[in-house]
Design a protein around this motif. Structure first.
Motif, short mmCIF file in Angstrom:
data_model
loop_
_atom_site.label_atom_id
_atom_site.label_comp_id
_atom_site.label_asym_id
_atom_site.label_seq_id
_atom_site.Cartn_x
_atom_site.Cartn_y
_atom_site.Cartn_z
N GLY A 36 40.48 44.86 43.70
CA GLY A 36 41.67 44.90 42.59
C GLY A 36 41.02 44.07 41.65
N HIS A 37 40.11 43.14 41.70
CA HIS A 37 39.62 42.34 40.73
C HIS A 37 39.02 43.41 39.61
N TRP A 38 38.22 44.05 40.10
CA TRP A 38 37.44 44.85 39.19
C TRP A 38 38.26 46.06 38.47
N PHE A 39 39.36 46.42 39.45
CA PHE A 39 40.33 47.47 38.87
C PHE A 39 41.20 46.67 37.71
N ALA A 40 41.53 45.53 37.91
CA ALA A 40 42.26 44.82 36.84
C ALA A 40 41.54 44.43 35.74
N LEU A 41 40.32 44.05 35.81
CA LEU A 41 39.35 44.14 34.56
C LEU A 41 39.21 45.37 33.86
N ALA A 42 39.27 46.44 34.37
CA ALA A 42 39.26 47.70 33.78
C ALA A 42 40.48 48.03 33.08
N CYS A 43 41.41 47.56 33.81
CA CYS A 43 42.89 47.94 32.95
C CYS A 43 42.93 46.74 31.60
N LEU A 44 42.24 45.87 31.74
CA LEU A 44 42.32 45.11 30.73
C LEU A 44 41.44 45.51 29.44
N LEU A 45 40.49 46.07 29.85
CA LEU A 45 39.62 46.74 28.63
C LEU A 45 40.39 48.04 28.12
N ILE A 46 40.97 48.76 29.11
CA ILE A 46 41.84 49.92 28.42
C ILE A 46 42.71 49.46 27.67
N ALA A 47 43.59 48.44 27.74
CA ALA A 47 44.87 47.84 27.17
C ALA A 47 44.36 47.32 25.94
N LEU A 48 43.01 46.90 25.76
CA LEU A 48 42.30 46.36 24.49
C LEU A 48 42.19 47.74 23.52
N LYS A 52 48.18 47.50 20.35
CA LYS A 52 49.51 46.96 20.55
C LYS A 52 50.30 48.06 20.88
N ARG A 53 50.13 49.11 21.34
CA ARG A 53 50.88 50.29 21.68
C ARG A 53 51.97 50.01 22.88
#
Length: 335
Positions: A36-48, A52-53
């Motif tokens: 999950g830590h890797w999944f969360a990191l990937a999500c943060l990169l996608i959010a960037l 701001k959408r």
């Protein structure tokens, strides 16, 4: 498109909270929970990338949910979980690997420690509903223990439905006899799932030095009457293939295959089980926890197979428990 991506990520993350009754949901849940830590990191990169959408909210929520198992693991055992090792891996020491045939057509991998070996051999029995799996599964713990100085034997055994119980137990005892011939005379058994049930029977019947049981069933009649998630595994069918019938047809075989029916005193036993296990329910291990010499450690966020990621939150915590169990057994070096 961004909302679709956010929705998919949120659905994937939700598998760390509960298993959807759809194919592959269990595998996804294990991945999102223990990585999950890797999944969360990937999500943060996608959010960037989203900027701001509004769709970013879905992605950030997915990241938060995916991190919950790691947070819960850190809260349960703050000193045992290394956040750094979630990303870098748990270091292992030196060892040599040798593959040997211990019976016709059956092999084991013998991990030789690089330093002076301890005076006990650890025998590891794989899972797979008695019908699949190999000795090469979950090699991380084997390598780690060998690096700590323990000889480790990870073995194959005959599989159902071609081989019915007690053939598998006979194979485990044949491997033990083979290792005795190699000069090893003290054993601690480790088993996962179906392998936990087999390892328990072997350890308890041979009165060996100890058992480490990862989420293995202990009462086969109860298992048949309380099947797990059929989308993942038809437990009742697996038991019929393994034991040769139903509890009504062969009640004595079911009892003989149930570690819970082993007489006291039991060898020292450590049981590790996930609170979200929907294949072998936690109740199985709770049936054993009040027996003398038995210690149960539960991980409320974890599902069946939680130690598949040796460096993950559940993998790290369970490895610390294994270390402590071995130290408590007074395992030392050979003279």
């Amino acid at each position: 498109m961004r909302y679709a991506v956010g929705g998919i990520l949120l659905w994937l993350a939700s598998q760390s909270l509960f298993t959807w009754p759809v194919p592959l949901a269990w595998e996804i849940g294990i991945g999102v929970t223990e990585w999950g830590h890797w999944f969360a990191l990937a999500c943060l990169l996608i959010a960037l990338l989203f900027g701001k959408r509004k769709a970013t909210v879905l992605v950030l929520l997915a990241a938060l949910i995916a991190l919950l198992p790691t947070v819960r693991a850190k809260l349960q055992s703050p000193e045992q979980l290394s956040l750094v090792q979630l990303f870098t891996g748990v270091p292992t020491g030196k060892f040599e690997l040798e593959t040997l045939e211990y019976a016709p057509g059956l092999k084991l991998d013998l991990y030789h420690p690089g330093d002076e070996p301890k005076d006990v051999c650890i025998i590891n029995v794989h899972g797979g509903a008695w019908a699949r799996g190999t000795r090469s599964e979950f090699a991380g713990l084997n390598a780690y223990l060998a690096g700590k100085g323990y000889p480790v034997a990870s073995l194959d055994y005959r599989l159902a439905p071609g081989a019915k119980f007690p053939a598998q137990l006979e194979d485990l005892k044949a491997a033990r006899q083979f290792l005795l011939g190699k000069g090893m005379n003290s054993f601690i058994w480790v088993g996962r799932s179906a392998g936990g049930q087999l390892a328990a029977l072997a350890c308890y019947s041979c009165r060996d030095r100890g058992l480490i049981n990862f989420y293995g069933p202990c009462d086969m009649v109860w298992s048949y009457d309380h099947p797990g998630n059929k989308v993942v595994l038809d437990t009742s069918a697996a038991l019929r293939d393994f034991l040769g019938g139903t509890p009504d047809q062969i009640p004595m075989v079911y009892r003989q295959a149930s570690p819970i029916d082993s007489p006291d005193p039991l060898p020292p036993t450590l049981i590790l089980h996930g609170g979200r296990d929907d294949l072998v329910f936690l109740e199985q291990s709770q049936m054993m926890k009040d027996r003398p010499g038995v210690r149960l450690v539960a991980y409320p966020w974890a599902n069946h197979g939680f130690d598949v990621n040796f460096s993950g939150p559940s993998g790290q915590l369970s490895t610390h428990e294994v270390d402590a169990f071995l130290r408590q057994r007074g395992v030392g070096s050979r003279e």
